[in-house]
Design a protein around this motif. Structure first.
Motif, PDB file in Angstrom:
ATOM      1  N   ILE A   1      17.791 108.701 -71.960  1.00  0.00           N
ATOM      2  CA  ILE A   1      17.014 107.502 -72.303  1.00  0.00           C
ATOM      3  C   ILE A   1      16.131 107.169 -71.098  1.00  0.00           C
ATOM      4  O   ILE A   1      16.641 107.040 -69.981  1.00  0.00           O
ATOM      5  CB  ILE A   1      17.952 106.311 -72.580  1.00  0.00           C
ATOM      6  CG1 ILE A   1      19.044 106.723 -73.564  1.00  0.00           C
ATOM      7  CG2 ILE A   1      17.169 105.079 -72.989  1.00  0.00           C
ATOM      8  CD1 ILE A   1      18.842 106.357 -74.971  1.00  0.00           C
ATOM      9  N   THR A   2      14.830 107.072 -71.327  1.00  0.00           N
ATOM     10  CA  THR A   2      13.921 106.780 -70.211  1.00  0.00           C
ATOM     11  C   THR A   2      14.014 105.292 -69.854  1.00  0.00           C
ATOM     12  O   THR A   2      14.603 104.498 -70.600  1.00  0.00           O
ATOM     13  CB  THR A   2      12.468 107.097 -70.600  1.00  0.00           C
ATOM     14  OG1 THR A   2      12.084 106.183 -71.631  1.00  0.00           O
ATOM     15  CG2 THR A   2      12.330 108.519 -71.099  1.00  0.00           C
TER      16      THR A   2
ATOM     17  N   LEU B   1      35.399 101.107 -70.191  1.00  0.00           N
ATOM     18  CA  LEU B   1      34.515 102.143 -70.730  1.00  0.00           C
ATOM     19  C   LEU B   1      34.445 102.153 -72.255  1.00  0.00           C
ATOM     20  O   LEU B   1      33.556 102.780 -72.826  1.00  0.00           O
ATOM     21  CB  LEU B   1      34.974 103.527 -70.239  1.00  0.00           C
ATOM     22  CG  LEU B   1      34.798 103.759 -68.737  1.00  0.00           C
ATOM     23  CD1 LEU B   1      35.494 105.040 -68.313  1.00  0.00           C
ATOM     24  CD2 LEU B   1      33.325 103.824 -68.369  1.00  0.00           C
ATOM     25  N   SER B   2      35.377 101.484 -72.916  1.00  0.00           N
ATOM     26  CA  SER B   2      35.287 101.469 -74.376  1.00  0.00           C
ATOM     27  C   SER B   2      34.637 100.162 -74.830  1.00  0.00           C
ATOM     28  O   SER B   2      34.599  99.180 -74.081  1.00  0.00           O
ATOM     29  CB  SER B   2      36.681 101.616 -74.993  1.00  0.00           C
ATOM     30  OG  SER B   2      37.505 100.569 -74.560  1.00  0.00           O
ATOM     31  N   GLY B   3      34.105 100.188 -76.064  1.00  0.00           N
ATOM     32  CA  GLY B   3      33.493  98.988 -76.625  1.00  0.00           C
ATOM     33  C   GLY B   3      32.104  98.709 -76.079  1.00  0.00           C
ATOM     34  O   GLY B   3      31.584  97.605 -76.249  1.00  0.00           O
ATOM     35  N   LEU B   4      31.494  99.699 -75.413  1.00  0.00           N
ATOM     36  CA  LEU B   4      30.132  99.503 -74.898  1.00  0.00           C
ATOM     37  C   LEU B   4      29.126 100.053 -75.909  1.00  0.00           C
ATOM     38  O   LEU B   4      29.371 101.071 -76.556  1.00  0.00           O
ATOM     39  CB  LEU B   4      29.951 100.226 -73.557  1.00  0.00           C
ATOM     40  CG  LEU B   4      30.914  99.821 -72.436  1.00  0.00           C
ATOM     41  CD1 LEU B   4      30.715 100.709 -71.216  1.00  0.00           C
ATOM     42  CD2 LEU B   4      30.678  98.354 -72.068  1.00  0.00           C
ATOM     43  N   LYS B   5      27.991  99.414 -76.019  1.00  0.00           N
ATOM     44  CA  LYS B   5      26.959  99.827 -76.984  1.00  0.00           C
ATOM     45  C   LYS B   5      26.011 100.817 -76.312  1.00  0.00           C
ATOM     46  O   LYS B   5      25.537 100.584 -75.198  1.00  0.00           O
ATOM     47  CB  LYS B   5      26.193  98.567 -77.420  1.00  0.00           C
ATOM     48  CG  LYS B   5      25.024  98.829 -78.334  1.00  0.00           C
ATOM     49  CD  LYS B   5      25.485  99.031 -79.762  1.00  0.00           C
ATOM     50  CE  LYS B   5      24.284  99.311 -80.682  1.00  0.00           C
ATOM     51  NZ  LYS B   5      24.690  99.930 -81.930  1.00  0.00           N
ATOM     52  N   VAL B   6      25.780 101.932 -76.977  1.00  0.00           N
ATOM     53  CA  VAL B   6      24.822 102.914 -76.456  1.00  0.00           C
ATOM     54  C   VAL B   6      23.411 102.432 -76.789  1.00  0.00           C
ATOM     55  O   VAL B   6      23.131 102.051 -77.939  1.00  0.00           O
ATOM     56  CB  VAL B   6      25.065 104.305 -77.068  1.00  0.00           C
ATOM     57  CG1 VAL B   6      24.057 105.318 -76.545  1.00  0.00           C
ATOM     58  CG2 VAL B   6      26.481 104.763 -76.761  1.00  0.00           C
ATOM     59  N   ALA B   7      22.530 102.467 -75.775  1.00  0.00           N
ATOM     60  CA  ALA B   7      21.164 101.960 -75.962  1.00  0.00           C
ATOM     61  C   ALA B   7      20.418 102.807 -76.987  1.00  0.00           C
ATOM     62  O   ALA B   7      20.617 104.022 -77.066  1.00  0.00           O
ATOM     63  CB  ALA B   7      20.431 101.994 -74.624  1.00  0.00           C
ATOM     64  N   ALA B   8      19.580 102.188 -77.761  1.00  0.00           N
ATOM     65  CA  ALA B   8      18.679 102.841 -78.729  1.00  0.00           C
ATOM     66  C   ALA B   8      19.434 103.850 -79.588  1.00  0.00           C
ATOM     67  O   ALA B   8      18.943 104.953 -79.839  1.00  0.00           O
ATOM     68  CB  ALA B   8      17.525 103.513 -77.981  1.00  0.00           C
TER      69      ALA B   8
ATOM     70  N   PRO C   1      18.863 102.116 -68.822  1.00  0.00           N
ATOM     71  CA  PRO C   1      20.280 101.848 -69.090  1.00  0.00           C
ATOM     72  C   PRO C   1      20.734 102.549 -70.373  1.00  0.00           C
ATOM     73  O   PRO C   1      20.057 102.463 -71.388  1.00  0.00           O
ATOM     74  CB  PRO C   1      20.337 100.329 -69.231  1.00  0.00           C
ATOM     75  CG  PRO C   1      18.940  99.872 -69.446  1.00  0.00           C
ATOM     76  CD  PRO C   1      18.018 100.914 -68.906  1.00  0.00           C
ATOM     77  N   VAL C   2      21.836 103.277 -70.269  1.00  0.00           N
ATOM     78  CA  VAL C   2      22.347 104.006 -71.440  1.00  0.00           C
ATOM     79  C   VAL C   2      23.465 103.198 -72.098  1.00  0.00           C
ATOM     80  O   VAL C   2      23.510 103.047 -73.316  1.00  0.00           O
ATOM     81  CB  VAL C   2      22.862 105.394 -71.020  1.00  0.00           C
ATOM     82  CG1 VAL C   2      23.542 106.095 -72.177  1.00  0.00           C
ATOM     83  CG2 VAL C   2      21.714 106.236 -70.498  1.00  0.00           C
ATOM     84  N   LEU C   3      24.378 102.662 -71.262  1.00  0.00           N
ATOM     85  CA  LEU C   3      25.465 101.848 -71.789  1.00  0.00           C
ATOM     86  C   LEU C   3      25.264 100.431 -71.265  1.00  0.00           C
ATOM     87  O   LEU C   3      25.068 100.252 -70.051  1.00  0.00           O
ATOM     88  CB  LEU C   3      26.805 102.397 -71.308  1.00  0.00           C
ATOM     89  CG  LEU C   3      27.178 103.772 -71.843  1.00  0.00           C
ATOM     90  CD1 LEU C   3      28.416 104.304 -71.141  1.00  0.00           C
ATOM     91  CD2 LEU C   3      27.409 103.714 -73.351  1.00  0.00           C
TER      92      LEU C   3
END
Lengths: 519, 297
Positions: free
Chosen positions: B248-249, B215-222, B139-141
């Motif tokens: 992101i794997t 689509l806004s306000g989402l946290k990008v993983a790692a 998961p990216v977002l």
């Protein structure tokens, strides 16, 4: 520009004398089929006149030219051969025609008895019935005896010009259908009928008048023969062409082939002929045509063009060469200032060169046609999963076949201009198609549609600049103007501003309120 | 904001690429095999290379290499815009399932390799091919399910990230993270790793066109790892203006997929801001003695 002005004002640089003029290349193609073993073909061809300069001449013939003679006011060239069957006689030449407008003295009246040499031009003939009572009555009605010549001619001209064109009928091929009397009686006429009526009415007024046959230098399409009249006023033969709206002027467009009511090309009785005329816009150096040598022009750039022409490189070719930097400059503007995306930097320029010969409409149609054919070929070849380079070879062959097919179809349909489609740069078109296919694959059909449209806009812009006769004449006269292109390109090369299309692309970014830097 | 903040092609070519990216080093980023060697040597995570195919003998050998694999990717070393890439797996009978559902057999793979070697997908007339491990996307977002493999593009100047976006594939883009094909570009606040704006084919998006998710306000993983990876990757190159593509794997680990010497400009629309102020700030700081140029993050 400054150098050009200096040269004109201070360096005794006679522009009018040495600047290349708009010229036309006229081609006469005679195809014959003969059962005779002693074939002859005779043609009336143009000659140098005060308002007409003939330049380079070429002939390509299956028969041998045996004579060239001047008979009356015509130049007749005859070819002969001893072979049966079919063949061709092709002759072409460059022409510069000046636009001459004659001022006729308003008080000029028909003088007394005409000199003997003028009598043939006052005769009544089978097709020009100047003596017929109906013609005489109309002539008297239009211009009473003793009217000034210019008034009489104006009324006769207006009368003939106002006659509606003849409606097609089964008899239009008969010579009588287009004679002066038939035209008067039917109150309608072909161009030939109207000019015969003009001639009959003018002769009736006592004005020596003759028919002239020739072509109008109009376009690159197959040219039609036209007829007009010349009236002897004082010591000059003055042209009148009601169908072309030329009253006592040449318009710079008329090329006379034959004077008198006689065939331009004829052959022995056992030979049938098919004659075609082609006119193509071109450039020539009048100084050279008139003087046949370098003379004063040799001190200018035109001396260089002249020397190159003598070496077999036509002014036409030199003009294209000199215009390439301007076309490239337009491509630079298109890419770096407008920001249009095209199928390659050189593609619009090279296709525009072809368009200067073929015409922009046909070129754009051919561009789309070739891209379509090559694309279809690519799609058709896909199931074979061919390797890259063999596929490229196949696409190139398809492009050549498409262009040759179009050119052949155009020529068979009677348009010599389409034969020039072979000037289309096939390799560039094939590369464009490759890019077309890549963009579809990598960026989707919408993007490829946009790039195709932008490419066509770019081709049109390049064409408008490269086809500008004024710019071409200027560049050939002042080749140093290329330096200004260099300067402008340096300027654009150092400019880092947004391209026009980027203002649209990033309009939301430009309009967005400034944000606190989050990063 | 004004047009002077926007980075256009002329400015990018003349002031950035010509000035900051010496031509002789472009090869390091244009050739994915060289890129991976360079990154691996610098300790930057990259997908594992299984084989490099340099000539037709290698094509025959590649058949044996892939025979024992379940998932893998074949790609040209110098491909253009993602062309010539085959993402394969899992196995279906004697073949492998491709991303569009077509089954590839060994002959198909050999043919692709020959096409790659002959330069069909390359920026020049010949090329090398690479077989590498397939990255399974994590998961990216947060909360936004992905089709295909989303990636994160980070623009760096002298190793300093100046702008970033997620390239989120859609079914319209056939699972490819390619904005031209219909993938969504989602701008990221570099400081927080939260998404701020989005664009797709020239339109501003507030919600995902297919799932309807915001689509806004989402946290990008790692996010911190992503930024650190981008920094390390950029630092491995003698080129100062780069676009680093990171994925992101499924283990939540960033890996660098690609490095671009001429990254696209659409990232500005995704962030609704121009690149020039950020770039100018880094360049100004680089000129100040004693500054390391990391103030932007």
């Amino acid at each position: 520009m400054a150098v050009a002005m200096y040269r004109v004002s201070r360096a005794d640089y006679d522009v009018d004398r040495i600047a290349p003029s708009e010229a036309h290349r006229v081609r006469v193609l005679v195809r014959y089929e003969t059962a005779s073993d002693e074939t002859w073909v005779r043609a009336c061809l143009p000659q140098n006149e005060t308002d007409l300069f003939l330049g380079m001449r070429w002939t390509d013939s299956d028969l041998i030219a045996v004579s060239e003679e001047y008979r009356g006011s015509n130049r007749l060239v005859e070819w002969q051969g001893e072979t049966e069957g079919s063949g061709k006689v092709e002759t072409s030449f460059t022409v510069i025609a000046r636009n001459v407008a004659y001022e006729i003295d308003p008080s000029f009246r028909v003088p007394g008895p005409p000199p003997e040499a003028m009598l043939p031009f006052l005769e009544t003939t089978e097709l020009i019935q100047a003596g017929h009572p109906a013609i005489a009555a109309l002539a008297a009605k239009l211009a009473p005896a003793g009217s000034p010549a210019v008034d009489a001619l104006r009324r006769i001209y207006d009368f003939c010009r106002a006659l509606p064109p003849a409606r097609p009928s089964g008899d239009t091929a008969h010579p009588r259908a287009s004679d002066a009397l038939a035209t008067l009686e039917s109150q309608e006429g072909s161009d030939l009928g109207r000019i015969r009526l003009f001639t009959a009415l003018a002769r009736r007024q006592g004005l020596p008048t003759r028919l002239v046959q020739g072509v109008v230098m109009d376009s690159g399409l197959q040219a039609e023969l036209v007829v007009w009249a010349e009236v002897r006023l004082g010591t000059a033969w003055i042209p009148f062409h009601p169908a072309g709206d030329l009253f006592a002027r040449t318009g710079g467009t008329l090329v006379p082939f034959a004077r008198g009511d006689l065939p331009i090309v004829e052959a022995d009785p056992e030979t049938s002929l098919e004659v075609r005329y082609e006119v193509e816009r071109s450039f020539a150096v009048r100084g050279r045509l008139v003087e046949g040598g370098f003379s004063k022009a040799s001190t200018s750039w035109l001396g260089l063009w002249g020397a190159l022409e003598e070496a077999g490189i036509s002014v036409d070719m030199q003009r294209i060469l000199m215009m390439i930097p301007f076309g490239a400059f337009v491509s630079v503007l298109i890419r770096n200032v407008l920001g249009l995306r095209t199928f390659g930097f050189y593609m619009p320029l090279l296709i525009a060169i072809a368009a200067t010969r073929v015409g922009i409409g046909w070129t754009l149609a051919a561009f789309l046609f070739v891209i379509g054919i090559v694309c279809l070929t690519r799609v058709a070849a896909r199931p074979m999963r061919l390797l890259h380079f063999p596929l490229q070879g196949i696409m190139l062959t398809a492009a050549v076949l498409a262009i040759t097919g179009l050119a052949a179809a155009g020529t068979l349909a009677g348009s010599f201009r389409l034969a020039h489609l072979t000037f289309l740069p096939v390799v560039v078109l094939t590369i464009a198609t490759e890019k077309f296919a890549n963009i579809i694959e990598e960026e989707g059909p919408l993007e490829v549609l946009k790039v195709t449209l932008m490419s066509m806009v770019a081709i049109v812009l390049c064409f408008l600049v490269m086809d500008s006769w004024t710019l071409q004449a200027f560049v050939l006269t002042f080749p140093e103007s290329l330096l200004s292109v260099l300067l402008l390109e340096i300027l654009i090369g150092t400019w880092s501003g947004l391209r026009l299309m980027e203002y649209f692309r990033f309009s939301r970014v430009i309009a967005a309120p400034a944000r606190a830097d989050g990063g | 904001m004004g047009s002077r903040q926007v980075l256009g092609m002329n400015w990018r070519e003349r002031e950035l690429i010509a000035e900051l990216n010496p031509r002789r080093h472009h090869n390091l980023a244009d050739d994915k095999i060289l890129t991976k060697k360079l990154l691996a040597a610098a300790g930057v995570p990259v997908p594992r290379t299984i084989a490099v195919v340099e000539d037709t003998r290698g094509v025959a050998h590649a058949g044996q290499v892939v025979g024992g694999l379940g998932h893998f990717v074949v790609k040209p070393a110098r491909g253009r815009a993602g062309s010539g890439i085959a993402v394969l797996g899992p196995r279906v009978g004697d073949g492998w399932c491709g991303s569009s559902g077509v089954v590839w057999d060994e002959g198909d793979i050999r043919r692709l390799l020959v096409d790659i070697l002959s330069g069909e997908y390359a920026m020049r007339t010949w090329d090398r091919a690479m077989i590498e491990e397939r990255i399974h996307a994590g998961p990216v977002l947060d909360g936004l399910p992905a089709i295909g493999l989303p990636d994160i593009r980070v623009i760096t100047v002298h190793g300093v990230p100046v702008m970033s976006m997620v390239r989120f594939p859609t079914s319209r883009s056939a699972g490819k993270a390619n904005l031209h094909l219909g993938a969504i570009g989602i701008g990221i606040d570099l400081g927080t790793g939260m998404t701020i704006a989005a664009t797709c084919r020239g339109r501003v998006l507030t919600h995902h066109p297919e799932t309807g998710r915001r689509l806004s306000g989402l946290k990008v993983a790692a996010w911190n790892d992503v930024i650190e990876t981008a920094r390390s990757a950029a630092g491995a190159f003698p080129l100062a203006y780069l676009g680093i593509d990171i994925s992101i794997t499924h283990e939540g680990r960033p890996v660098v997929l690609e490095v671009n010497t001429r990254p696209g400009l659409e990232i500005q629309n995704a962030n609704l801001r121009g690149l020039r102020p950020g770039i100018a700030r880094v360049l100004a700081e680089m000129e100040e003695p004693g500054r390391s140029g990391d103030a932007l993050t």
